[in-house]
Write an enzyme that holds these catalytic residues in place. Structure first.
Site, PDB file in Angstrom:
ATOM      1  N   ARG A  45       0.836  -1.198   0.000  1.00  0.00           N
ATOM      2  CA  ARG A  45       0.000   0.000   0.000  1.00  0.00           C
ATOM      3  C   ARG A  45       0.866   1.241   0.000  1.00  0.00           C
ATOM      4  O   ARG A  45       0.519   2.270  -0.539  1.00  0.00           O
ATOM      5  CB  ARG A  45      -0.906   0.006   1.238  1.00  0.00           C
ATOM      6  CG  ARG A  45      -2.121  -0.886   1.073  1.00  0.00           C
ATOM      7  CD  ARG A  45      -2.945  -0.861   2.337  1.00  0.00           C
ATOM      8  NE  ARG A  45      -2.097  -1.192   3.502  1.00  0.00           N
ATOM      9  CZ  ARG A  45      -2.569  -1.459   4.717  1.00  0.00           C
ATOM     10  NH1 ARG A  45      -3.860  -1.440   4.930  1.00  0.00           N
ATOM     11  NH2 ARG A  45      -1.759  -1.751   5.707  1.00  0.00           N
ATOM     12  N   GLU A 129       9.349 -21.932   5.668  1.00  0.00           N
ATOM     13  CA  GLU A 129      10.441 -22.140   6.634  1.00  0.00           C
ATOM     14  C   GLU A 129      10.585 -20.966   7.586  1.00  0.00           C
ATOM     15  O   GLU A 129      10.888 -21.146   8.762  1.00  0.00           O
ATOM     16  CB  GLU A 129      11.754 -22.378   5.882  1.00  0.00           C
ATOM     17  CG  GLU A 129      12.954 -22.662   6.763  1.00  0.00           C
ATOM     18  CD  GLU A 129      12.761 -23.883   7.645  1.00  0.00           C
ATOM     19  OE1 GLU A 129      12.800 -25.007   7.128  1.00  0.00           O
ATOM     20  OE2 GLU A 129      12.531 -23.713   8.864  1.00  0.00           O
ATOM     21  N   GLY A 187      13.869  -2.322  22.449  1.00  0.00           N
ATOM     22  CA  GLY A 187      13.212  -2.720  21.211  1.00  0.00           C
ATOM     23  C   GLY A 187      13.059  -4.223  21.061  1.00  0.00           C
ATOM     24  O   GLY A 187      12.698  -4.722  19.997  1.00  0.00           O
ATOM     25  N   ASP A 201       2.347 -16.042  20.100  1.00  0.00           N
ATOM     26  CA  ASP A 201       3.287 -16.217  18.993  1.00  0.00           C
ATOM     27  C   ASP A 201       3.912 -17.618  19.041  1.00  0.00           C
ATOM     28  O   ASP A 201       4.001 -18.308  18.019  1.00  0.00           O
ATOM     29  CB  ASP A 201       4.372 -15.133  19.091  1.00  0.00           C
ATOM     30  CG  ASP A 201       5.500 -15.358  18.103  1.00  0.00           C
ATOM     31  OD1 ASP A 201       5.261 -15.179  16.897  1.00  0.00           O
ATOM     32  OD2 ASP A 201       6.610 -15.726  18.526  1.00  0.00           O
ATOM     33  N   LYS A 205       3.591 -21.006  16.293  1.00  0.00           N
ATOM     34  CA  LYS A 205       4.706 -21.804  15.775  1.00  0.00           C
ATOM     35  C   LYS A 205       4.542 -23.272  16.162  1.00  0.00           C
ATOM     36  O   LYS A 205       4.829 -24.181  15.375  1.00  0.00           O
ATOM     37  CB  LYS A 205       6.029 -21.236  16.292  1.00  0.00           C
ATOM     38  CG  LYS A 205       6.300 -19.826  15.739  1.00  0.00           C
ATOM     39  CD  LYS A 205       7.428 -19.125  16.478  1.00  0.00           C
ATOM     40  CE  LYS A 205       7.623 -17.700  15.936  1.00  0.00           C
ATOM     41  NZ  LYS A 205       8.513 -16.882  16.786  1.00  0.00           N
ATOM     42  N   GLY A 302      14.422 -11.511  13.141  1.00  0.00           N
ATOM     43  CA  GLY A 302      15.308 -10.503  12.570  1.00  0.00           C
ATOM     44  C   GLY A 302      15.266 -10.525  11.059  1.00  0.00           C
ATOM     45  O   GLY A 302      14.939 -11.525  10.436  1.00  0.00           O
TER      46      GLY A 302
END
Lengths: 438, 438
Positions: A45, A129, A187, A201, A205, A302
């Site tokens: 967007r 993956e 962070g 989360d 997984k 990351g």
């Protein structure tokens, strides 16, 4: 040979990583594949924000149809995240006969079945993956070289935020709230950290791992999910005194045709390699009937590690296409029609060892009453610590009890009973123990 | 779909494991592949010995040509071991257009180039996951999902015999000779253990890893190979005092277009996950420019784990064939023409930290002479321990020095000079330190 043309939907942090990897290592990738992997179109967007990577402006589009309708594009990378419009995008790309590469664990955990069924109808592959363990190539291994095994268990430390907080609580003897704040300042935790620290989360997984390892569909809501916010510095300290470290562990087990799938703080023996998985590192440990125990360790998140996994999926698909293969593998590495619907064992039926930390007033008969209640519910004690008085005689006294294996339902019933007693000062803390990690 | 027909050459312990896995898990494998993987023929000089697995006698043959000449057989598993006749068998199978699966690390380390060239000419695949790390799927990962990376380093603990001996030396403070005898009694070491304890087996595996990670051919004889027989209980003890554990480590590095490839006893920081790889477990740790550090851990040998890797390779090949693919991947996961011939850095040029253990008579001036000699060669000292007198004044005194990073050639020159001094009682022990394992 002809280059493989790819479309990317979602140009955020991970998308920029994919662009960077495809650009920086283009010659490496060409050497591995025998052709180039070319990012022909990027849809988002927002196509004006600088993502820190150089992109030919003519590649950018705000219209996803530019990707769906381009017959040259054979693979679509979905990095939109979340359920919608990500799901619609994936289904439309499949409908157009394109292979899918995605890092979207939430989407797969909740809507994997719909997506996999569509992919089967259109004879395309779905690779993901990057959805579990960042750059760690564990899903490829489960579906690939270890595929001959019957898997009995899978354990994962898979959330960097939780593991960072727990590692610092362990190293500094600090409490949860302080370390969460520290993680947010650095962070490593989101401003609203609920999704990570409450285990959601990790459960996404786990849903994927359980499906792959045990070849079963799983109802995400059937996964018992507890986070780390109830863990105190005192729990961490007592765990260490007993020779354990506390981790947010995802646990999948298969026995007697029933699946255990649960995410909760778990005590792991100090000398197990998983106890040394610290900070933002992830580890996934599986057992197969032939391969035995295997552990994978690496950076679980990351931009760069995640890009490595995504481009790894692209390389695999490219090799198959260039070798003339049609669909080489179903999404779970198992023929679609072989995927089962194994029942999930209710939490009340699981068997575990426990560390119970009671907080009581220091009056005569407390210990006898507690051990009596545990005994009545069939819970036997392996060891116990009652610490000495504090200076203040009225301060609550912690009593810590380690149990032998017990049925969860009995433990919960006993704790409910004990927590109603008037000498109990706060809700009893219980932490499950996993010491069968070989 | 049509079953995939396979031939096996070499029916020893590992071969029996493959038969067991293909039999016991036949339905699992069929579910993953979409067809059966059928062992049509087994060739061995000895077809009468009972291997503990049930085999249809009509499968067995003493004539390998029964496999080569069978057009139905599309994959040949080579488990003969050693150089010849294994090499001839593999080349003949390739000549007949059959894919190869092998666990033969010695053959690949020394003759990989000939075999890979033949496979390229005939457009067949050569898979060898079982050659490194037993059941650990590390080669598949390097060639597969992590293939987009430039690899900078690879480290491996890859010999169960050495690791078992070193683990017991560490745990019991024992000397090498006693623990070797113990390992032999338990069957963890061969009656002639040279091949394992002198590092040759580990060097074979390193040769394969270096080829895969850095995309280069490598002269096996250029790999510096030292075993563990010179390690004493005293070395283990001092290493621990300085915060390290001694492992037989395979080290591969790439920098400035030069490869380091060396196998030697190495000190690893105690809190690194590789320091906890004990007994017969193996671990391989790699760094890629995008994926970062990744570690794989598992059982590095044994009938069942090795069979898992071999059948894993069969599953991969079967999927490609059933999907209509020709040769999907070259043996190193890199186009054959892209494989380089990178130079191997001479040992004299490598840079490392060292623990030096001197054994000297206790006379004045010893320490000054030693540190002076080190200084002259540009070797600077980071810390030092000189233990107190023994009861016997004439007993040699150990002086242990930890160095900063130094060039190996300078260290060797300094030690040669020092070992000629008349107060030095025995050859100085030196152990390289690897503390950049992240």
């Amino acid at each position: 040979m002809n280059d493989i043309k790819v479309g990317l939907i979602g140009f955020g942090n991970i998308g920029a990583g994919v662009v960077k990897l495809l650009t920086n290592n283009a010659e490496v990738i060409r050497g591995k594949v025998g052709a180039g992997i070319v990012l022909k179109r990027i849809a988002d967007r927002d196509i004006t924000t600088d993502r820190g990577v150089a992109v030919d402006p003519s590649c950018m589009t705000t219209d996803v149809n530019d990707i769906f309708d381009d017959p040259e594009i054979s693979v679509v990378i979905e990095l939109v995240g979340g359920y919608e419009p990500a799901k619609s995008f994936v289904l439309r790309a499949i409908e157009k006969g394109k292979h899918i590469v995605t890092a979207n664990k939430a989407l797969l955990a909740l809507h994997g079945q719909d997506i996999f069924a569509a992919a089967a109808r259109k004879n395309v592959e779905v690779q993901f993956e990057a959805a579990v363990g960042g750059g760690i190539p564990v899903l490829t291994a489960i579906k690939g070289n270890m595929a001959a095994n019957n898997f009995g268990s899978v354990f994962g430390i898979m959330n960097g935020t939780c593991n960072y907080i727990l590692t610092r609580m362990t190293q500094e003897g600090a409490d949860f709230a302080d370390m969460l704040t520290a993680a947010q300042e650095l962070g490593y935790a989101e401003p609203d950290p609920t999704f990570d620290i409450e285990g959601v989360d990790t459960a996404h997984k786990l849903a994927i791992l359980v499906s792959l390892c045990f070849g079963t569909r799983i109802d995400f809501n059937a996964i018992h999910t507890e986070g780390i916010s109830r863990i105190s510095g005192l729990d961490v300290k007592f765990a260490r005194d007993f020779g354990y470290r506390i981790k947010l562990l995802a646990i999948g087990k298969l026995s007697d045709g029933k699946v255990e799938a649960r995410v909760h703080p778990t005590m792991i023996p100090l000398h197990n390699p998983m106890a040394d998985v610290n900070g933002v590192f992830n580890a996934i440990r599986l057992t197969g009937d032939f391969v035995g125990a295997v552990m994978f360790y690496g950076r679980g998140a990351g931009q760069d590690p995640t890009a490595s996994a995504i481009v790894g999926d692209l390389i695999g698909l490219s090799r198959s296409m260039l070798a003339g293969a049609g669909r080489r593998m179903a999404p779970l590495g198992l023929m679609d029609e072989q995927v089962r619907d194994l029942p999930v064992k209710p939490m009340a039926d699981i068997v575990s060892k426990y560390m119970l930390r009671f907080s009581t007033r220091d009056i005569p008969g407390v210990l006898g009453t507690i051990t009596g209640a545990l005994g009545k519910h069939g819970i036997s004690i392996s060891s116990m610590v009652q610490t000495a008085h504090e200076a203040n005689d009225n301060a609550p006294v912690p009593i810590v009890i380690m149990t032998h294996e017990a049925v969860e339902g009995s433990v919960q019933a006993a704790l409910e009973e004990i927590d109603r007693l008037d000498f109990v000062c706060e809700k009893t803390s219980f932490i499950r123990i996993e010491d069968n990690l070989e």
